[in-house]
Design an enzyme around this catalytic site. Structure first.
Site, PDB file in Angstrom:
ATOM      1  N   ASP A 106      35.796  29.976  37.085  1.00  0.00           N
ATOM      2  CA  ASP A 106      35.633  30.953  38.157  1.00  0.00           C
ATOM      3  C   ASP A 106      36.251  30.466  39.463  1.00  0.00           C
ATOM      4  O   ASP A 106      35.743  29.515  40.062  1.00  0.00           O
ATOM      5  CB  ASP A 106      34.121  31.166  38.327  1.00  0.00           C
ATOM      6  CG  ASP A 106      33.786  32.083  39.482  1.00  0.00           C
ATOM      7  OD1 ASP A 106      34.644  32.896  39.865  1.00  0.00           O
ATOM      8  OD2 ASP A 106      32.660  31.983  40.004  1.00  0.00           O
ATOM      9  N   ASP A 142      39.807  36.112  42.298  1.00  0.00           N
ATOM     10  CA  ASP A 142      38.589  35.623  41.652  1.00  0.00           C
ATOM     11  C   ASP A 142      38.651  35.803  40.144  1.00  0.00           C
ATOM     12  O   ASP A 142      38.444  36.896  39.631  1.00  0.00           O
ATOM     13  CB  ASP A 142      37.397  36.388  42.241  1.00  0.00           C
ATOM     14  CG  ASP A 142      36.072  35.876  41.703  1.00  0.00           C
ATOM     15  OD1 ASP A 142      36.078  34.906  40.933  1.00  0.00           O
ATOM     16  OD2 ASP A 142      35.039  36.460  42.066  1.00  0.00           O
TER      17      ASP A 142
END
Ligand SMILES: *[C@@H]1O[C@H](CO)[C@@H](O)[C@H](O)[C@H]1NC(C)=O
Ligand SMILES: *[C@@H]1O[C@H](CO)[C@@H](O)[C@H](O)[C@H]1NC(C)=O
Ligand SMILES: *[C@@H]1O[C@H](CO)[C@@H](O)[C@H](O)[C@H]1NC(C)=O
Ligand SMILES: *[C@@H]1O[C@H](CO)[C@@H](O)[C@H](O)[C@H]1NC(C)=O
Length: 377
Positions: A81, A260
């Protein structure tokens, strides 16, 4: 017609990045057994290639991959992430009543020869829930490469939202200042321990189809993989925020954005994304605030979207900003309500990164985009 969205790429203060979560898009209720990882299938690639690669699998709307922690290695399925910078996994010490913990793999410090206690409390809150635990130190193995003495969090409490995730935990790839207490990330440690050829990592995302479990999506640690993109990179310098100007339709003054990998969709402020989706002909999806759908028959006639990042237009076609789910064409651009006086920003999730191969250059503090090459095989 082309619709323009002007975005500025900024890194945040630590406050808003920790605020980001992987929204479980299609929570699927499944019997608890099905959450148990297949422990004999760690999918670890050998460590000898110059830039090691991690194969990412698409499960339940998340891209994830196996790592191990400890000696011998305990296997965890984690989301890589870029919207956060901490590694956490559930702990064997968590409460019996915590279903999210009980339905995922748990780290057992006593079973690891390389474990060292740290003990400082750890806590992170996402808009949809949070986790709480404490820090520990151990060897973390990614793509078959052992990273020694990594400080990560063993989590003892998790919000219910994590019950439905296919991943056990999250491995933050964000630049370290996003970390809750500025600890080095797993990738920082790889660089520090000379385990990668360059302080750069890159994501290639292939398909969103659940049925394609043999997904070719890969994270390259230590460089870029030319098989997966074409043309040159457009770099965005994260230390210099420059306003875009022009006659765009949205975010004329520029909107802050982050890239992201832990989010699937392209997410932005409620009002702006609503305007944008309606302008594209979108119809609200009842029951999912901020979500729009289109008539599938119209997709061919829908305009391209240009995301202008520091002056460079990055285009998504209607096929690239929509997804077909059971015969419904959904917009991949989702609205989110930001709390009062919270910074409002856009999140370019894996929908964007699928079209644009993205490299994160930690040394020069910049992000590069190149057109992904999906024509292989
Ligand atoms: C990887 O490197 C090690 C030592 O550096 C070597 O012994 C081993 O044979 C290599 N493995 C492969 C698959 O090349
Ligand atoms: C943790 O590991 C230790 C040592 O191998 C073992 O005795 C213990 O039963 C394990 N705990 C759990 C809950 O599996
Ligand atoms: C990529 O950059 C090189 C050198 O700067 C240039 O010669 C080439 O034309 C560029 N290619 C594309 C597709 O823009
Ligand atoms: C895209 O990938 C395919 C297969 O690897 C390769 O043959 C092709 O040349 C690549 N295209 C470009 C423009 O690099």
């Amino acid at each position: 017609m082309i619709l323009l969205v002007f975005l500025l790429l900024v890194t945040s203060g630590s406050s808003f990045a920790a605020d980001i979560i992987n929204i479980p898009l299609h929570p699927v209720k499944a019997p608890i057994e099905s959450f148990r990882r297949v422990l004999d299938d760690p999918q670890l690639t050998p460590p000898n290639s110059t830039a090691p690669e991690v194969k990412l699998r698409f499960l339940k709307a998340e891209y994830n991959a196996y790592i191990t922690i400890g000696t011998p290695g305990q296997v965890f399925n984690v989301i890589f992430d870029t919207g956060s910078a901490d590694l956490w996994v559930p702990s064997v010490k968590c409460d019996e009543d915590n279903i999210a913990c009980q339905t995922h793999n748990q780290y057992n410090a006593s079973a690891s020869k390389t474990y060292e206690a740290v003990g400082d409390p750890f806590r992170v809150n996402y808009p949809y829930g949070g986790v709480k635990g404490h820090l520990s130190r151990d060897t973390v193995t990614v793509a078959g490469i052992p990273i020694k003495d990594h400080v990560f969090a063993e989590v003892l409490e998790q919000s219910d939202v994590f019950q439905d995730t296919s991943a056990d935990g999250i491995l933050g790839m964000g630049f370290a200042h996003l970390s809750v207490d500025r600890k080095p990330t797993v990738f920082d440690k790889m660089v520090e321990q000379n385990l990668v050829p360059a302080p750069v990592f890159s994501f290639y995302f292939q398909s969103y189809r659940e049925d394609k479990d043999e997904s070719e999506s890969v994270l390259t640690l230590g460089g870029t993989n030319p098989d997966h993109y074409t043309g040159n990179f457009t770099f965005v310098d994260l230390t210099r925020v420059r306003m875009s100007n022009g006659f765009g339709t949205f975010c004329k003054q520029g909107c802050p954005a982050i890239v992201d990998s832990g989010n699937t969709l392209i997410i932005g402020p409620f009002t702006e994304t609503g305007d944008l989706n309606r302008r594209l002909g979108g119809i609200r999806v009842l029951g999912i605030p901020g979500m729009y759908r289109f008539h599938c028959s119209r997709l061919n006639r829908m305009p391209d979207l240009e995301f202008i990042i520091n002056g460079t237009p990055l285009t998504l076609t209607s096929k690239e900003y929509t997804m077909e789910v059971d015969g419904t064409c959904l917009s991949a651009i989702l609205g989110r309500r930001f709390g009062y006086r919270k910074p409002r920003y856009w999140i370019l999730g894996t929908f964007f990164m699928r079209t644009y191969y993205t490299q994160f250059d930690r040394e020069n503090f910049r992000i590069g985009f190149a057109k992904a090459n999906h024509s292989s095989k």
